[in-house]
Design a protein around this motif. Structure first.
Motif, short mmCIF file in Angstrom:
data_model
loop_
_atom_site.label_atom_id
_atom_site.label_comp_id
_atom_site.label_asym_id
_atom_site.label_seq_id
_atom_site.Cartn_x
_atom_site.Cartn_y
_atom_site.Cartn_z
N THR A 1 56.38 -82.75 -99.72
CA THR A 1 55.31 -83.38 -100.48
C THR A 1 54.82 -84.64 -99.78
O THR A 1 53.60 -84.89 -99.68
CB THR A 1 55.80 -83.72 -101.89
N ALA A 2 55.74 -85.46 -99.31
CA ALA A 2 55.35 -86.69 -98.61
C ALA A 2 54.56 -86.37 -97.35
O ALA A 2 53.59 -87.05 -97.02
CB ALA A 2 56.60 -87.50 -98.27
N ARG A 3 54.97 -85.32 -96.63
CA ARG A 3 54.27 -84.96 -95.39
C ARG A 3 52.84 -84.48 -95.70
O ARG A 3 51.90 -84.81 -94.98
CB ARG A 3 55.04 -83.86 -94.67
N MET A 4 52.68 -83.70 -96.77
CA MET A 4 51.35 -83.22 -97.11
C MET A 4 50.44 -84.35 -97.60
O MET A 4 49.26 -84.40 -97.25
CB MET A 4 51.45 -82.12 -98.17
N LYS A 5 50.97 -85.25 -98.40
CA LYS A 5 50.14 -86.35 -98.88
C LYS A 5 49.78 -87.30 -97.74
O LYS A 5 48.68 -87.87 -97.73
CB LYS A 5 50.88 -87.10 -100.00
N ASP B 1 50.83 -80.65 -106.49
CA ASP B 1 49.70 -81.58 -106.33
C ASP B 1 49.41 -81.83 -104.85
O ASP B 1 48.25 -81.92 -104.43
CB ASP B 1 50.00 -82.90 -107.04
N GLY B 2 50.47 -81.95 -104.04
CA GLY B 2 50.29 -82.15 -102.61
C GLY B 2 49.63 -80.95 -101.94
O GLY B 2 48.77 -81.11 -101.06
N LEU B 3 50.00 -79.74 -102.35
CA LEU B 3 49.37 -78.54 -101.80
C LEU B 3 47.87 -78.54 -102.08
O LEU B 3 47.05 -78.28 -101.19
CB LEU B 3 50.01 -77.29 -102.40
N LEU B 4 47.51 -78.79 -103.33
CA LEU B 4 46.10 -78.74 -103.71
C LEU B 4 45.30 -79.85 -103.02
O LEU B 4 44.17 -79.62 -102.56
CB LEU B 4 45.96 -78.87 -105.23
N LEU B 5 45.86 -81.04 -102.95
CA LEU B 5 45.17 -82.16 -102.31
C LEU B 5 44.87 -81.85 -100.85
O LEU B 5 43.75 -82.06 -100.37
CB LEU B 5 46.02 -83.42 -102.43
N LEU B 6 45.85 -81.31 -100.15
CA LEU B 6 45.67 -81.04 -98.73
C LEU B 6 44.73 -79.86 -98.51
O LEU B 6 43.92 -79.85 -97.57
CB LEU B 6 47.03 -80.75 -98.08
N ALA B 7 44.81 -78.84 -99.37
CA ALA B 7 43.91 -77.70 -99.24
C ALA B 7 42.46 -78.11 -99.44
O ALA B 7 41.56 -77.63 -98.73
CB ALA B 7 44.30 -76.61 -100.24
N GLU B 8 42.22 -79.01 -100.39
CA GLU B 8 40.85 -79.49 -100.60
C GLU B 8 40.36 -80.27 -99.39
O GLU B 8 39.19 -80.18 -99.01
CB GLU B 8 40.81 -80.38 -101.85
N LYS B 9 41.23 -81.04 -98.76
CA LYS B 9 40.84 -81.78 -97.55
C LYS B 9 40.46 -80.83 -96.42
O LYS B 9 39.53 -81.09 -95.65
CB LYS B 9 41.98 -82.68 -97.10
N LEU B 10 41.18 -79.71 -96.31
CA LEU B 10 40.94 -78.79 -95.21
C LEU B 10 39.62 -78.05 -95.32
O LEU B 10 39.09 -77.57 -94.32
CB LEU B 10 42.10 -77.77 -95.13
N GLN B 11 39.11 -77.91 -96.52
CA GLN B 11 37.78 -77.30 -96.63
C GLN B 11 36.71 -78.36 -96.84
O GLN B 11 35.54 -78.02 -97.03
CB GLN B 11 37.75 -76.29 -97.77
N GLY B 12 37.09 -79.64 -96.78
CA GLY B 12 36.15 -80.73 -96.92
C GLY B 12 36.12 -81.61 -95.70
O GLY B 12 35.75 -81.18 -94.60
N PRO B 13 36.54 -82.87 -95.83
CA PRO B 13 36.42 -83.81 -94.71
C PRO B 13 37.29 -83.49 -93.51
O PRO B 13 36.98 -83.89 -92.40
CB PRO B 13 36.83 -85.15 -95.33
N PHE B 14 38.39 -82.75 -93.70
CA PHE B 14 39.26 -82.40 -92.58
C PHE B 14 39.06 -80.93 -92.20
O PHE B 14 40.01 -80.26 -91.80
CB PHE B 14 40.73 -82.63 -92.93
#
Length: 579
Positions: free
Chosen positions: A476-480, A298-311
């Motif tokens: 996981t904590a670092r990615m979230k 879940d942390g991987l997917l959340l961060l990947a979505e941020k990288l192609q979106g707001p971040f």
């Protein structure tokens, strides 16, 4: 009828019943020929395997009935069963390790390439606009990108200092060029640096550009670094976890599962599927990565979505040159106000002795505002589609591996060496003590639920397993946290790059025309000592139009009869130049 009685007695043990009786196969199979053939093909010495069943009182794990195994053969079969099980677990997870390693390599190559493209684009644009003047001062821009790479690839520290030092060096070189009629001693430059680092932010020579650049590049780099580190941690943890340490209880259960049929002289009798599943669940329940595995994905997917979106890493990398140029334009447009504040706080420097000052002529192809050049000639790449494809591939592969650890026992028991095929579920199979049907329920689930496992007593996770789960939990904590704009590795991370809802602020902040988000107050940085490399200390060749329109006391403004663009543009060309 009397003639059929021996035949009926012979066939009676083969009929399915409530459970096998001890020694039932011994009454049917008296020869060890099939066992000798199978073990001989594996390289066993036939001298250790009797031609017919012998008493099994010497056996330690298999039922002590009639047997084809000596003590030495039983010990060797125990080791073979362990090797078979460990090999199946590693083979089942090889695609998982490969997936994480491939994702790590592709994302890492992509982020590094984007930084290189950004540096090349900035050099190309500034060289086109400023020519030799940029080349003479390219070191400060190269140092900026070196600092960004060091943060991403190595230390993970000092990102704020890297950006602050860049703007400080740029100001040290640009401010004297605005006032070529003055000489700026080291004490004055030290005062200038101290003034720009005050907590109240009263002097912002480059406007809001440093804050906006810091906000955008920090979030993008923090997110990219956390994602790549998370993929690397996952790859290492999975690779270690697949090397299952087989404990004594598991070793004995595996021997009963796939070794004892050989000792009973019935190697073709496959273990019951339920029997195999209970053994596999019991062996793997304390060695897998559940429940941390689901949160990690879940942390991987959340961060990947941020990288192609707001971040967006692409937008952050591509906008570095734009943010710097906007800062320089702000310094030019507000030079009177900025200079008045600096001279009020630091004093008026001494005038330079009479000398010939000649304005540098702008390059013909650069005789237009830098802002227009940035908009017209900013290079475009296919990086956007590449990142979209990378995230899409990650999302698809995460969906395939999400239930890996929970389904690993089923995968292992799907091998023909471990259990009977599903199509033969109704046929008699090896139950651990003989031929029949496995009637015990299959126990799945957590370690606590494995207490009901009939085949072996579960053991608590060992120290290596606990350490692997801890590493996965930390990643996981670092990615979230990175998905919220926070860097857990930075001790001095400030608040304007963190907090819930910050992603939307970030997405709006870099858009043209959007109102900037006011950052919270930052503690004052210790002043940097002035650079003594001989660049910009005494000033450089200023613009003749600019100097003619300004008074010596810095209190008057530019005359209204001079067009503004004629005043600002030559000054822009000399901001990075030497006298």
């Amino acid at each position: 009828m009397s003639a059929l009685r021996p035949l009926l007695l012979l066939l009676l043990p083969l009929c399915p019943g409530p459970g096998p009786g001890p020694g039932s196969e011994a009454k049917v199979v008296r020869s060890c020929a099939e066992t000798r053939q199978v073990l001989g093909a594996r390289g066993y010495s036939l001298t250790l395997i009797p031609p017919s069943l012998i008493s099994g009182e010497h056996l330690q794990i298999c039922p002590q009935e009639y047997t084809c195994c000596s003590s030495e053969t039983e010990q060797k079969l125990i080791r073979d069963a362990e090797v078979t099980f460990r090999g199946l677990v590693e083979d089942s997870g090889s695609f998982l390790t490969h997936t994480l390693a491939a994702r790590h390599r592709k994302f890492n190559e992509f982020f590094r390439e984007m930084l290189s493209i950004s540096q090349h684009s900035l050099a190309q644009l500034f060289s086109h606009s400023y020519g030799r003047l940029y080349s003479q001062h390219a070191t400060i821009f190269n140092s900026l990108f070196s600092g960004l790479r060091d943060y991403y690839e190595k230390s993970g520290e000092g990102l704020d200092d890297t950006l602050a030092d860049f703007w400080a060096q740029l100001l040290e070189r640009a401010f004297p060029l605005l006032h070529p009629q003055y000489s700026f001693p080291p004490d004055f430059l030290l005062c200038l640096t101290r003034l720009t680092s005050t907590a109240d932010g009263s002097l912002q020579p480059f406007g809001d550009s440093p804050r906006r650049l810091r906000l955008q590049i920090t979030r993008a780099l923090v997110a990219a670094r956390a994602l790549v580190q998370g993929l690397e941690t996952g790859r290492n943890v999975v690779s270690e976890a697949l090397k299952v340490p087989v404990l004594e209880g598991c070793r004995q259960a595996l021997m009963r599962l796939i070794g004892c049929p050989l000792c009973r002289g019935v190697p073709s009798l496959m273990p019951c599927r339920g029997f195999c599943l209970n053994v596999a669940h019991g062996c793997l329940s304390s060695r897998g990565l559940e429940p941390e595995w689901g949160g990690y994905l879940d942390g991987l997917l959340l961060l990947a979505e941020k990288l192609q979106g707001p971040f967006s890493f692409e937008l952050a990398a591509e906008s570095i040159g734009v943010k710097i140029s906007e800062g320089l334009m702000h310094l030019q447009e507000n030079s009177v106000k900025v200079s008045a504040k600096v001279f009020q706080e630091c004093g008026t420097p001494h005038p330079v002795q009479s000398r010939n000052r000649r304005a540098l002529a702008p390059r013909e192809e650069a005789s237009r505002p830098w802002r227009a050049a940035a908009e017209e000639e900013r290079p475009t790449t296919a990086a956007g589609t590449n990142l979209h494809r990378l995230v899409g591939e990650l999302r698809e592969r995460v969906g395939r591996v999400r239930g890996f650890w929970a389904g690993l026992p089923v995968t292992v028991c799907g091998d023909s060496r471990m259990a009977a095929d599903l199509s033969q579920e109704a046929a008699p199979c090896w139950t651990g003590v003989g031929r029949g049907r496995y009637l015990s329920p299959v126990v799945v689930g957590s370690l606590n639920e494995q207490l009901r496992n009939p085949e072996l007593d579960p053991s608590d996770p060992d120290v290596p397993t606990r350490r692997r789960r801890l590493h996965l939990r930390a990643a996981t904590a670092r990615m979230k946290a990175a998905a919220l704009g926070q860097d857990l590795d930075m001790h001095d991370a400030d608040e304007d790059a963190s907090g819930s809802g910050g992603g939307q602020q970030y997405a709006d902040d870099w858009k043209a025309g959007a109102a900037p988000v006011v950052p919270p107050a930052r503690p004052a940085r210790p002043p940097r000592p002035p650079r003594r490399d001989g660049l910009g200390v005494k000033g450089g060749s200023g613009s003749a139009r600019y100097n003619q329109g300004r008074s010596r006391n810095l209190g008057s403004s530019v005359g209204p009869h001079v067009p503004l663009i004629l005043i600002l543009f030559p000054s822009a060309l000399t901001l990075l130049g030497l006298r």
